[in-house]
Motif scaffolding. Structure first.
Motif, PDB file in Angstrom:
ATOM      1  N   PHE A   2       0.837  -1.196   0.000  1.00 21.16           N
ATOM      2  CA  PHE A   2       0.000   0.000   0.000  1.00 21.16           C
ATOM      3  C   PHE A   2       0.867   1.240   0.000  1.00 21.16           C
ATOM      4  O   PHE A   2       1.936   1.265   0.624  1.00 21.16           O
ATOM      5  CB  PHE A   2      -0.909   0.030   1.230  1.00 21.16           C
ATOM      6  CG  PHE A   2      -1.885  -1.110   1.316  1.00 21.16           C
ATOM      7  CD1 PHE A   2      -3.052  -1.097   0.557  1.00 21.16           C
ATOM      8  CD2 PHE A   2      -1.643  -2.201   2.136  1.00 21.16           C
ATOM      9  CE1 PHE A   2      -3.954  -2.143   0.621  1.00 21.16           C
ATOM     10  CE2 PHE A   2      -2.530  -3.250   2.207  1.00 21.16           C
ATOM     11  CZ  PHE A   2      -3.696  -3.228   1.447  1.00 21.16           C
ATOM     12  N   THR A   3       0.402   2.280  -0.676  1.00 20.79           N
ATOM     13  CA  THR A   3       1.085   3.566  -0.621  1.00 20.79           C
ATOM     14  C   THR A   3       0.810   4.215   0.725  1.00 20.79           C
ATOM     15  O   THR A   3      -0.100   3.819   1.462  1.00 20.79           O
ATOM     16  CB  THR A   3       0.584   4.490  -1.739  1.00 20.79           C
ATOM     17  OG1 THR A   3      -0.793   4.813  -1.493  1.00 20.79           O
ATOM     18  CG2 THR A   3       0.724   3.818  -3.109  1.00 20.79           C
ATOM     19  N   GLU A   4       1.598   5.235   1.063  1.00 23.46           N
ATOM     20  CA  GLU A   4       1.388   5.941   2.318  1.00 23.46           C
ATOM     21  C   GLU A   4      -0.007   6.566   2.367  1.00 23.46           C
ATOM     22  O   GLU A   4      -0.666   6.575   3.402  1.00 23.46           O
ATOM     23  CB  GLU A   4       2.456   7.026   2.506  1.00 23.46           C
ATOM     24  CG  GLU A   4       3.832   6.480   2.822  1.00 23.46           C
ATOM     25  CD  GLU A   4       3.848   5.638   4.089  1.00 23.46           C
ATOM     26  OE1 GLU A   4       3.239   6.069   5.093  1.00 23.46           O
ATOM     27  OE2 GLU A   4       4.459   4.559   4.075  1.00 23.46           O
ATOM     28  N   GLU A   5      -0.477   7.058   1.218  1.00 23.93           N
ATOM     29  CA  GLU A   5      -1.804   7.652   1.155  1.00 23.93           C
ATOM     30  C   GLU A   5      -2.889   6.604   1.400  1.00 23.93           C
ATOM     31  O   GLU A   5      -3.868   6.864   2.104  1.00 23.93           O
ATOM     32  CB  GLU A   5      -2.015   8.311  -0.201  1.00 23.93           C
ATOM     33  CG  GLU A   5      -3.329   9.063  -0.320  1.00 23.93           C
ATOM     34  CD  GLU A   5      -3.481   9.764  -1.647  1.00 23.93           C
ATOM     35  OE1 GLU A   5      -4.461  10.513  -1.818  1.00 23.93           O
ATOM     36  OE2 GLU A   5      -2.616   9.573  -2.531  1.00 23.93           O
ATOM     37  N   GLU A   6      -2.706   5.411   0.828  1.00 22.42           N
ATOM     38  CA  GLU A   6      -3.673   4.326   1.036  1.00 22.42           C
ATOM     39  C   GLU A   6      -3.700   3.882   2.491  1.00 22.42           C
ATOM     40  O   GLU A   6      -4.774   3.632   3.057  1.00 22.42           O
ATOM     41  CB  GLU A   6      -3.339   3.155   0.118  1.00 22.42           C
ATOM     42  CG  GLU A   6      -3.629   3.431  -1.349  1.00 22.42           C
ATOM     43  CD  GLU A   6      -3.051   2.367  -2.270  1.00 22.42           C
ATOM     44  OE1 GLU A   6      -3.563   2.224  -3.396  1.00 22.42           O
ATOM     45  OE2 GLU A   6      -2.077   1.684  -1.870  1.00 22.42           O
ATOM     46  N   LYS A   7      -2.534   3.783   3.104  1.00 24.42           N
ATOM     47  CA  LYS A   7      -2.485   3.404   4.518  1.00 24.42           C
ATOM     48  C   LYS A   7      -3.149   4.462   5.393  1.00 24.42           C
ATOM     49  O   LYS A   7      -3.879   4.133   6.340  1.00 24.42           O
ATOM     50  CB  LYS A   7      -1.027   3.185   4.956  1.00 24.42           C
ATOM     51  CG  LYS A   7      -0.407   1.917   4.398  1.00 24.42           C
ATOM     52  CD  LYS A   7       0.937   1.612   5.023  1.00 24.42           C
ATOM     53  CE  LYS A   7       2.023   2.521   4.499  1.00 24.42           C
ATOM     54  NZ  LYS A   7       3.377   2.125   5.006  1.00 24.42           N
ATOM     55  N   GLU A   8      -2.937   5.711   5.052  1.00 21.70           N
ATOM     56  CA  GLU A   8      -3.554   6.792   5.818  1.00 21.70           C
ATOM     57  C   GLU A   8      -5.073   6.708   5.718  1.00 21.70           C
ATOM     58  O   GLU A   8      -5.785   6.921   6.707  1.00 21.70           O
ATOM     59  CB  GLU A   8      -3.062   8.142   5.286  1.00 21.70           C
ATOM     60  CG  GLU A   8      -3.602   9.334   6.062  1.00 21.70           C
ATOM     61  CD  GLU A   8      -3.071  10.661   5.540  1.00 21.70           C
ATOM     62  OE1 GLU A   8      -3.694  11.698   5.832  1.00 21.70           O
ATOM     63  OE2 GLU A   8      -2.040  10.654   4.837  1.00 21.70           O
ATOM     64  N   GLY A   9      -5.574   6.378   4.526  1.00 23.16           N
ATOM     65  CA  GLY A   9      -7.015   6.248   4.345  1.00 23.16           C
ATOM     66  C   GLY A   9      -7.598   5.126   5.183  1.00 23.16           C
ATOM     67  O   GLY A   9      -8.691   5.258   5.756  1.00 23.16           O
ATOM     68  N   LEU A  10      -6.872   3.993   5.259  1.00 27.20           N
ATOM     69  CA  LEU A  10      -7.339   2.871   6.070  1.00 27.20           C
ATOM     70  C   LEU A  10      -7.446   3.260   7.537  1.00 27.20           C
ATOM     71  O   LEU A  10      -8.482   3.049   8.177  1.00 27.20           O
ATOM     72  CB  LEU A  10      -6.386   1.681   5.917  1.00 27.20           C
ATOM     73  CG  LEU A  10      -6.631   0.517   6.889  1.00 27.20           C
ATOM     74  CD1 LEU A  10      -8.006  -0.089   6.655  1.00 27.20           C
ATOM     75  CD2 LEU A  10      -5.542  -0.539   6.764  1.00 27.20           C
TER      76      LEU A  10
END
Length: 215
Positions: A2-10
Protein backbone atom coordinates in the motif's frame (compact mmCIF):
# COMPACT_ATOMS: atom_id res chain seq x y z
CA UNK A 1 1.61 -3.38 -0.83
CA UNK A 2 0.00 0.00 0.00
CA UNK A 3 1.08 3.57 -0.62
CA UNK A 4 1.39 5.94 2.32
CA UNK A 5 -1.80 7.65 1.16
CA UNK A 6 -3.67 4.33 1.04
CA UNK A 7 -2.48 3.40 4.52
CA UNK A 8 -3.55 6.79 5.82
CA UNK A 9 -7.02 6.25 4.34
CA UNK A 10 -7.34 2.87 6.07
CA UNK A 11 -6.39 4.21 9.48
CA UNK A 12 -8.60 7.27 8.99
CA UNK A 13 -11.65 5.04 8.47
CA UNK A 14 -10.74 2.99 11.56
CA UNK A 15 -10.42 6.04 13.80
CA UNK A 16 -13.30 8.00 12.25
CA UNK A 17 -15.94 5.24 12.22
CA UNK A 18 -18.76 5.83 14.67
CA UNK A 19 -22.01 4.23 15.79
CA UNK A 20 -24.55 6.79 14.53
CA UNK A 21 -28.17 7.28 15.60
CA UNK A 22 -29.50 10.10 13.38
CA UNK A 23 -29.96 9.82 9.61
CA UNK A 24 -31.24 11.68 6.60
CA UNK A 25 -33.88 9.99 4.46
CA UNK A 26 -31.84 10.49 1.27
CA UNK A 27 -31.62 7.23 -0.70
CA UNK A 28 -28.34 5.35 -1.00
CA UNK A 29 -27.25 4.45 -4.53
CA UNK A 30 -27.68 0.74 -5.24
CA UNK A 31 -24.06 0.41 -6.35
CA UNK A 32 -22.91 1.83 -3.00
CA UNK A 33 -25.03 -0.66 -1.07
CA UNK A 34 -23.47 -3.46 -3.11
CA UNK A 35 -20.00 -2.11 -2.31
CA UNK A 36 -20.77 -2.38 1.40
CA UNK A 37 -22.15 -5.90 1.05
CA UNK A 38 -19.20 -6.97 -1.07
CA UNK A 39 -16.82 -5.59 1.57
CA UNK A 40 -18.68 -7.61 4.20
CA UNK A 41 -18.60 -10.71 2.02
CA UNK A 42 -14.82 -10.41 1.79
CA UNK A 43 -14.42 -10.52 5.55
CA UNK A 44 -12.31 -13.33 6.97
CA UNK A 45 -14.19 -16.42 8.10
CA UNK A 46 -12.88 -19.42 10.01
CA UNK A 47 -12.71 -22.48 7.78
CA UNK A 48 -13.91 -20.16 4.96
CA UNK A 49 -17.43 -21.02 6.16
CA UNK A 50 -18.89 -17.60 5.18
CA UNK A 51 -21.84 -18.05 7.57
CA UNK A 52 -23.50 -14.70 6.80
CA UNK A 53 -26.63 -13.60 4.99
CA UNK A 54 -27.91 -10.05 4.52
CA UNK A 55 -31.58 -8.99 4.66
CA UNK A 56 -32.08 -5.47 3.29
CA UNK A 57 -35.05 -3.66 4.84
CA UNK A 58 -36.29 -0.48 3.14
CA UNK A 59 -40.07 -0.34 3.67
CA UNK A 60 -41.55 1.79 6.44
CA UNK A 61 -43.84 -1.04 7.52
CA UNK A 62 -40.99 -3.44 8.35
CA UNK A 63 -38.81 -0.69 9.83
CA UNK A 64 -41.66 0.31 12.15
CA UNK A 65 -41.99 -3.26 13.38
CA UNK A 66 -38.24 -3.53 14.01
CA UNK A 67 -38.28 -0.18 15.83
CA UNK A 68 -41.10 -1.51 18.02
CA UNK A 69 -39.01 -4.58 18.90
CA UNK A 70 -36.02 -2.40 19.75
CA UNK A 71 -38.00 0.05 21.86
CA UNK A 72 -39.75 -2.76 23.75
CA UNK A 73 -36.39 -4.24 24.71
CA UNK A 74 -34.89 -0.87 25.58
CA UNK A 75 -37.70 -0.20 28.04
CA UNK A 76 -37.31 -3.69 29.51
CA UNK A 77 -33.57 -3.19 30.00
CA UNK A 78 -34.07 0.17 31.70
CA UNK A 79 -35.10 -1.53 34.95
CA UNK A 80 -31.48 -2.61 35.43
CA UNK A 81 -30.42 1.00 35.97
CA UNK A 82 -31.38 3.46 38.67
CA UNK A 83 -31.94 7.20 39.00
CA UNK A 84 -30.00 9.32 36.48
CA UNK A 85 -28.38 6.26 34.92
CA UNK A 86 -31.83 5.01 33.89
CA UNK A 87 -32.68 8.41 32.40
CA UNK A 88 -29.43 8.41 30.46
CA UNK A 89 -30.16 4.92 29.15
CA UNK A 90 -33.70 5.81 28.05
CA UNK A 91 -32.38 8.90 26.28
CA UNK A 92 -30.20 6.79 24.00
CA UNK A 93 -31.69 7.20 20.56
CA UNK A 94 -33.11 4.29 18.57
CA UNK A 95 -35.14 6.37 16.11
CA UNK A 96 -32.41 5.81 13.52
CA UNK A 97 -33.94 2.51 12.53
CA UNK A 98 -36.96 4.45 11.20
CA UNK A 99 -35.00 7.40 9.81
CA UNK A 100 -32.35 5.52 7.84
CA UNK A 101 -33.26 4.61 4.24
CA UNK A 102 -32.16 1.02 4.82
CA UNK A 103 -31.47 -1.34 7.66
CA UNK A 104 -29.52 -4.52 7.02
CA UNK A 105 -30.03 -7.57 9.20
CA UNK A 106 -26.84 -9.63 9.22
CA UNK A 107 -27.40 -13.25 10.16
CA UNK A 108 -25.29 -16.26 11.05
CA UNK A 109 -26.00 -19.78 9.79
CA UNK A 110 -24.34 -22.20 12.24
CA UNK A 111 -24.96 -25.11 9.86
CA UNK A 112 -23.13 -23.63 6.90
CA UNK A 113 -20.21 -25.78 5.87
CA UNK A 114 -21.67 -28.89 7.48
CA UNK A 115 -20.87 -30.58 10.77
CA UNK A 116 -17.08 -30.37 10.54
CA UNK A 117 -15.79 -26.92 9.66
CA UNK A 118 -12.07 -26.36 10.01
CA UNK A 119 -11.55 -24.34 13.21
CA UNK A 120 -15.18 -24.42 14.34
CA UNK A 121 -14.81 -27.96 15.66
CA UNK A 122 -12.54 -26.60 18.38
CA UNK A 123 -14.20 -23.23 18.97
CA UNK A 124 -17.92 -23.22 18.04
CA UNK A 125 -18.21 -19.44 18.45
CA UNK A 126 -15.99 -18.85 15.42
CA UNK A 127 -19.09 -18.62 13.23
CA UNK A 128 -20.32 -15.56 15.16
CA UNK A 129 -16.76 -14.19 15.22
CA UNK A 130 -16.63 -14.49 11.44
CA UNK A 131 -19.90 -12.57 11.07
CA UNK A 132 -18.47 -9.85 13.33
CA UNK A 133 -15.51 -9.52 10.96
CA UNK A 134 -17.93 -9.09 8.04
CA UNK A 135 -19.80 -6.39 9.96
CA UNK A 136 -16.57 -4.52 10.71
CA UNK A 137 -15.67 -4.59 7.02
CA UNK A 138 -19.08 -3.17 6.15
CA UNK A 139 -18.75 -0.46 8.79
CA UNK A 140 -15.35 0.70 7.55
CA UNK A 141 -16.57 0.66 3.95
CA UNK A 142 -19.61 2.74 4.94
CA UNK A 143 -17.34 5.28 6.63
CA UNK A 144 -15.11 5.45 3.55
CA UNK A 145 -18.21 6.04 1.38
CA UNK A 146 -19.35 8.94 3.58
CA UNK A 147 -22.20 6.96 5.10
CA UNK A 148 -23.22 6.56 8.73
CA UNK A 149 -24.07 3.23 10.34
CA UNK A 150 -25.79 2.42 13.60
CA UNK A 151 -25.80 -1.00 15.23
CA UNK A 152 -29.17 -1.61 16.88
CA UNK A 153 -28.44 -3.95 19.77
CA UNK A 154 -31.70 -3.86 21.73
CA UNK A 155 -34.06 -6.60 20.58
CA UNK A 156 -35.20 -10.11 21.31
CA UNK A 157 -33.91 -12.39 18.57
CA UNK A 158 -37.22 -14.23 18.27
CA UNK A 159 -38.99 -10.91 17.65
CA UNK A 160 -36.65 -10.22 14.75
CA UNK A 161 -37.02 -13.78 13.47
CA UNK A 162 -40.80 -13.38 13.45
CA UNK A 163 -40.72 -9.97 11.75
CA UNK A 164 -38.25 -10.96 9.04
CA UNK A 165 -39.30 -14.60 8.59
CA UNK A 166 -35.91 -15.95 9.67
CA UNK A 167 -35.73 -19.73 10.28
CA UNK A 168 -35.30 -20.82 13.93
CA UNK A 169 -31.73 -22.08 13.48
CA UNK A 170 -30.50 -18.82 11.92
CA UNK A 171 -29.09 -16.23 14.34
CA UNK A 172 -29.98 -12.56 13.64
CA UNK A 173 -26.66 -11.13 14.80
CA UNK A 174 -27.11 -7.46 13.97
CA UNK A 175 -29.51 -4.80 12.74
CA UNK A 176 -27.43 -2.16 10.98
CA UNK A 177 -29.13 1.12 10.04
CA UNK A 178 -27.31 2.90 7.21
CA UNK A 179 -27.70 6.32 5.63
CA UNK A 180 -26.31 9.80 5.23
CA UNK A 181 -26.22 12.05 8.29
CA UNK A 182 -25.66 15.67 9.25
CA UNK A 183 -24.50 14.68 12.73
CA UNK A 184 -21.43 12.49 12.41
CA UNK A 185 -19.95 12.52 15.93
CA UNK A 186 -16.29 13.20 16.59
CA UNK A 187 -16.33 10.78 19.54
CA UNK A 188 -18.37 7.66 20.32
CA UNK A 189 -21.86 8.61 21.49
CA UNK A 190 -21.50 6.82 24.82
CA UNK A 191 -18.20 8.59 25.46
CA UNK A 192 -19.79 11.98 24.71
CA UNK A 193 -22.66 11.10 27.05
CA UNK A 194 -20.13 10.23 29.79
CA UNK A 195 -21.49 6.67 29.89
CA UNK A 196 -17.98 5.27 29.61
CA UNK A 197 -14.47 6.42 28.69
CA UNK A 198 -11.94 4.82 26.39
CA UNK A 199 -9.59 2.73 28.47
CA UNK A 200 -5.85 3.20 28.34
CA UNK A 201 -4.36 0.76 25.82
CA UNK A 202 -1.23 0.32 27.92
CA UNK A 203 -3.31 -1.09 30.77
CA UNK A 204 -4.77 -3.73 28.45
CA UNK A 205 -1.46 -5.16 27.20
CA UNK A 206 0.28 -8.00 28.99
CA UNK A 207 3.60 -9.63 28.24
CA UNK A 208 3.91 -13.42 27.94
CA UNK A 209 1.30 -14.23 30.65
CA UNK A 210 -1.94 -12.70 31.97
CA UNK A 211 -1.38 -9.79 34.35
CA UNK A 212 2.28 -9.35 33.50
CA UNK A 213 2.36 -5.71 32.47
CA UNK A 214 4.30 -4.75 29.42
CA UNK A 215 7.56 -3.17 30.49
Amino acid sequence: MFTEEEKEGLYKSIYTRRDVRTFLSDPIPEETIMKLLNAAHHGPSVGFMQPWNFIIISTDKVKERLAWAADKERRALAIHYEDTRQDEFLNLKIEGIKQAPITICVTCDPTRGGSHVLGRNSIPETDIMSVACAIQNMWLAACAEGLAMGWVSFYKKNDVRDILGIPPHIDPVALLSIGFTENYPEKPILETANWEKRRSLNNLIFSETWGNSKS
